[in-house]
Design a protein around this motif. Structure first.
Motif, PDB file in Angstrom:
ATOM      1  N   UNK A  29       0.851  -1.175   0.000  1.00  0.00           N
ATOM      2  CA  UNK A  29       0.000   0.000   0.000  1.00  0.00           C
ATOM      3  C   UNK A  29       0.890   1.229   0.000  1.00  0.00           C
ATOM      4  N   UNK A  30       0.334   2.331  -0.454  1.00  0.00           N
ATOM      5  CA  UNK A  30       1.122   3.559  -0.544  1.00  0.00           C
ATOM      6  C   UNK A  30       1.747   3.882   0.811  1.00  0.00           C
ATOM      7  N   UNK A  31       3.054   4.057   0.861  1.00  0.00           N
ATOM      8  CA  UNK A  31       3.698   4.360   2.139  1.00  0.00           C
ATOM      9  C   UNK A  31       3.249   5.703   2.708  1.00  0.00           C
ATOM     10  N   UNK A  32       3.134   5.773   4.011  1.00  0.00           N
ATOM     11  CA  UNK A  32       2.877   7.037   4.675  1.00  0.00           C
ATOM     12  C   UNK A  32       4.160   7.842   4.853  1.00  0.00           C
ATOM     13  N   UNK A  33       5.252   7.108   4.993  1.00  0.00           N
ATOM     14  CA  UNK A  33       6.555   7.750   5.155  1.00  0.00           C
ATOM     15  C   UNK A  33       7.596   6.940   4.391  1.00  0.00           C
ATOM     16  N   UNK A  70      13.119  13.575  -2.068  1.00  0.00           N
ATOM     17  CA  UNK A  70      11.911  13.770  -2.870  1.00  0.00           C
ATOM     18  C   UNK A  70      11.269  12.402  -3.097  1.00  0.00           C
ATOM     19  N   UNK A  71       9.989  12.417  -3.390  1.00  0.00           N
ATOM     20  CA  UNK A  71       9.271  11.154  -3.567  1.00  0.00           C
ATOM     21  C   UNK A  71       8.294  11.250  -4.724  1.00  0.00           C
ATOM     22  N   UNK A  72       7.993  10.104  -5.292  1.00  0.00           N
ATOM     23  CA  UNK A  72       6.977  10.003  -6.339  1.00  0.00           C
ATOM     24  C   UNK A  72       5.960   8.971  -5.847  1.00  0.00           C
ATOM     25  N   UNK A  73       4.805   9.446  -5.406  1.00  0.00           N
ATOM     26  CA  UNK A  73       3.815   8.542  -4.818  1.00  0.00           C
ATOM     27  C   UNK A  73       3.240   7.568  -5.853  1.00  0.00           C
ATOM     28  N   UNK A  74       3.273   7.960  -7.118  1.00  0.00           N
ATOM     29  CA  UNK A  74       2.737   7.059  -8.151  1.00  0.00           C
ATOM     30  C   UNK A  74       3.618   5.833  -8.307  1.00  0.00           C
ATOM     31  N   UNK A  75       4.893   6.004  -8.048  1.00  0.00           N
ATOM     32  CA  UNK A  75       5.853   4.917  -8.240  1.00  0.00           C
ATOM     33  C   UNK A  75       6.285   4.294  -6.912  1.00  0.00           C
ATOM     34  N   UNK A  95      17.153   2.486   2.414  1.00  0.00           N
ATOM     35  CA  UNK A  95      15.830   3.027   2.124  1.00  0.00           C
ATOM     36  C   UNK A  95      14.813   2.381   3.063  1.00  0.00           C
ATOM     37  N   UNK A  96      13.819   3.164   3.460  1.00  0.00           N
ATOM     38  CA  UNK A  96      12.791   2.670   4.373  1.00  0.00           C
ATOM     39  C   UNK A  96      11.422   3.136   3.925  1.00  0.00           C
ATOM     40  N   UNK A  97      10.444   2.256   4.076  1.00  0.00           N
ATOM     41  CA  UNK A  97       9.058   2.615   3.771  1.00  0.00           C
ATOM     42  C   UNK A  97       8.180   2.144   4.916  1.00  0.00           C
ATOM     43  N   UNK A 103      -2.835  -0.217   6.882  1.00  0.00           N
ATOM     44  CA  UNK A 103      -1.785  -1.186   6.555  1.00  0.00           C
ATOM     45  C   UNK A 103      -0.513  -0.807   7.290  1.00  0.00           C
ATOM     46  N   UNK A 104      -0.209  -1.573   8.319  1.00  0.00           N
ATOM     47  CA  UNK A 104       0.975  -1.283   9.118  1.00  0.00           C
ATOM     48  C   UNK A 104       2.134  -2.124   8.611  1.00  0.00           C
TER      49      UNK A 104
END
Length: 118
Positions: A29-33, A70-75, A95-97, A103-104
């Protein structure tokens, strides 16, 4: 299976630049951080910079003004532009997500070596 794949590490002279990239793949799922940490002998793992899904960023004092996240939420990707590198920036960068809502999760990349020569 979720994977965080990093790229962009290497050897650079002091004053030079590197760009680290990380892409999260798999059923995630899309990461929050998303963020970058580094590991050095003696200090363990410490935060370099992070970015939230709302676009808020935070960076360690040691890299403020020189590193940009920087981040790209689509990718589901996150980049770290590192400028004016110093020998003390030498470390393995991870790298960390994180998923912090329904979704934890807490995923890590395999690490990429950054070496800055004087």
């Amino acid at each position: 299976q979720v994977q965080l794949v990093e790229s962009g590490g290497g050897l650079v002279q002091a004053g030079g630049s590197l760009r680290l990239s990380c892409v999260a793949s798999g059923n995630i799922a899309r990461p929050n951080v998303m963020g970058w940490f580094r590991h050095t002998t003696g200090k363990g793992r410490e935060l370099v910079a992070l970015i939230t899904d709302g676009g808020t960023t935070r960076a360690a004092d040691l890299v403020k003004g020189r590193f940009t996240i920087s981040a790209d939420s689509r990718k589901n990707s996150v980049d770290l532009q590192m400028n004016s590198l110093k020998p003390e920036n030498t470390a393995v960068y991870y790298c960390n997500a994180k998923g912090l809502e329904i979704n934890l999760y807490d995923y890590w990349g395999q690490g990429t070596q950054v070496t800055v020569s004087s």
